[in-house]
Design an enzyme around this catalytic site. Sequence first.
Site, mmCIF file in Angstrom:
data_model
loop_
_atom_site.group_PDB
_atom_site.id
_atom_site.type_symbol
_atom_site.label_atom_id
_atom_site.label_comp_id
_atom_site.label_asym_id
_atom_site.label_seq_id
_atom_site.Cartn_x
_atom_site.Cartn_y
_atom_site.Cartn_z
ATOM 1 N N HIS A 1 31.315 51.167 46.043
ATOM 2 C CA HIS A 1 31.973 49.929 45.220
ATOM 3 C C HIS A 1 31.503 48.855 46.351
ATOM 4 O O HIS A 1 31.191 48.853 47.540
ATOM 5 C CB HIS A 1 33.415 50.195 45.281
ATOM 6 C CG HIS A 1 33.641 51.194 43.824
ATOM 7 N ND1 HIS A 1 35.099 51.488 43.542
ATOM 8 C CD2 HIS A 1 33.095 51.765 43.294
ATOM 9 C CE1 HIS A 1 35.026 52.062 42.679
ATOM 10 N NE2 HIS A 1 33.915 52.551 42.409
ATOM 11 N N GLU B 1 33.461 46.840 47.914
ATOM 12 C CA GLU B 1 34.086 46.778 48.951
ATOM 13 C C GLU B 1 33.717 47.426 49.995
ATOM 14 O O GLU B 1 33.622 47.314 51.201
ATOM 15 C CB GLU B 1 35.763 47.027 48.807
ATOM 16 C CG GLU B 1 36.332 46.039 47.876
ATOM 17 C CD GLU B 1 36.381 46.717 46.402
ATOM 18 O OE1 GLU B 1 35.355 47.025 45.885
ATOM 19 O OE2 GLU B 1 37.455 46.457 45.613
ATOM 20 N N CYS C 1 40.060 49.307 43.245
ATOM 21 C CA CYS C 1 40.378 50.586 42.759
ATOM 22 C C CYS C 1 41.258 51.515 43.719
ATOM 23 O O CYS C 1 41.428 50.927 45.035
ATOM 24 C CB CYS C 1 39.224 51.333 42.393
ATOM 25 S SG CYS C 1 38.498 52.059 43.592
ATOM 26 N N CYS D 1 39.256 52.053 47.084
ATOM 27 C CA CYS D 1 39.226 50.932 47.848
ATOM 28 C C CYS D 1 40.537 50.251 48.345
ATOM 29 O O CYS D 1 40.541 49.922 49.476
ATOM 30 C CB CYS D 1 38.468 49.869 47.195
ATOM 31 S SG CYS D 1 36.696 50.384 46.864
HETATM 32 ZN ZN LIG Z 1 36.820 50.713 44.578
#
Ligand SMILES: [Zn+2]
Lengths: 326, 176
Positions: free
Chosen positions: B55, B57, B85, B88
């Site tokens: 992702h 991040e 999410c 993260c």
């Molecule tokens: Zn994430």
Amino acid sequence: MSKNEIIPRSQWPFIEVLSDEHTRDLETVNVYVTKVEPKQTKQVLGFVQKHLPPLQNLEHCRRVRRTTLPDSNFELTLILCQENTISTEDIMKRASDQGLKEMIHIETVPVPKYAPLNRTQFEGWKHLWPILFREDTRQDPKFRPSDITAIENHLKAVTTLGSESAYARIVDPTDHQNKVIAEAADTRSTSHHPLHHAVMNCIDAVATLEKQHRGIETGGRPKRKVEEITDGPAEGGQKKTAYLCTGYDIYISHEPCAMCAMALVHSRIGRVFYNIPTKTGCLGTLYKIHSHSSLNHHYRVFRKETSSSSLSSTTTTTTLSGKEGL
Amino acid sequence: MSVYHEQFMKAALEVAQEAYDNLEVPVGCVFVKDNETIIARGRNRPNETFNATRHAEIEAIDDILKENDTSIFLNTDLYVTVEPCVMCASALRQIGIRHVYFGCGNDKFGGNGSVFDIHSDPRLETSESKSYPSEGGYFRNEAILLLRRFYVRENDHAPAPKKKAARILKTDIPEN
Ligand SMILES: [Zn+2]
Ligand SMILES: [Zn+2]
């Protein structure tokens, strides 16, 4: 024990970490009931169905309870409707309008709020009010003796390898030899990277293998077409490229943290087996990320040790104390 | 002390657009040190990396840690177009982020309030995991429109396209 016999849940050498819905205790909701004479039952039922608010989400409750009396006669109690959907005065008014006033004597009783999802809940709740339960074992994992042996071996292996830090191993259970796809240790202290947990490293390793398999240099940029990444879901045959762990099992020495538990959701892991619960673990201890209703993928989780025996003071939790999950 | 600056969320949206252009779910982020310097940009790369955990991040955090010690996050804020999410959100605790600003919420996976409160759950507190303040709603509409454009395009390329109605780009965004 025959080779292909399916081992019942009660004999598994680990337990399944079930959703809160599967493990919750009895919760109740109040309903109005009335005792009825057996020969008036049909008449009262007709009145209830026609003139009282319907029951909502109580399909698991039987409408009529039959209680055997000491003199071996029996007594019938019938659910009128849920409390708070209508006042008792209003019920009685409607009853008299239908000429049934004499037959109805309202009482309030609690009934199980939720349908039982397993035998334990059914046995524990049915005394309050008769409830329906259809045992559904179709979705139950089918472990044969050879599966149990393989699982125990993998769990033992990751626990030994994870005695210093945590350890994770991803295997393909459809391969009859239970092939190890990738494995990795927690490398936070050696790589000075707080996110290098065993599970994250293991998922990375699977991705690296996939890149090699496709002849893509690690770190390089694969050439893709729109069609390739927008393939249908995994069931459609080819896996969506990022869902690399579809159908795989992961064995972990310790209960994973929120990051790792969610990484396994994103990667579409099939099943998780872990050995030791952790204080901030998210597959049973603080959260059950694998069974949360809003998430788009669910996986099954099995735990070797019980929380009580390990959370207290085993050497492993001491060694790893201070870490958020693993 | 962390102070929100609009220019950084605009920068995060530009990175999200880059994800879109590269056929990834359009989420972008920037990490900002001392309220003034962008030290890393990250965008979703799961398809490109064959790794569903890549992702925005995580991509940016990895970049930062190549050159820096984790103590840099003491003075660093995250600007991300979509609520982090659960994965993260937990990662951000463990690196010790100072503050998180996000665009739209994430009803399916959000770990900063939408599904779970991973960012602030006191039970997760350890010496290596700190709660952090998190605020959403910055350039929310822009973030949502980018996501919608992505899903409309994806459905158009699916082997069995969904009904036409599902593919029409909705531009009205309800408040929440
Ligand atoms: Zn994430
Ligand atoms: Zn972890």
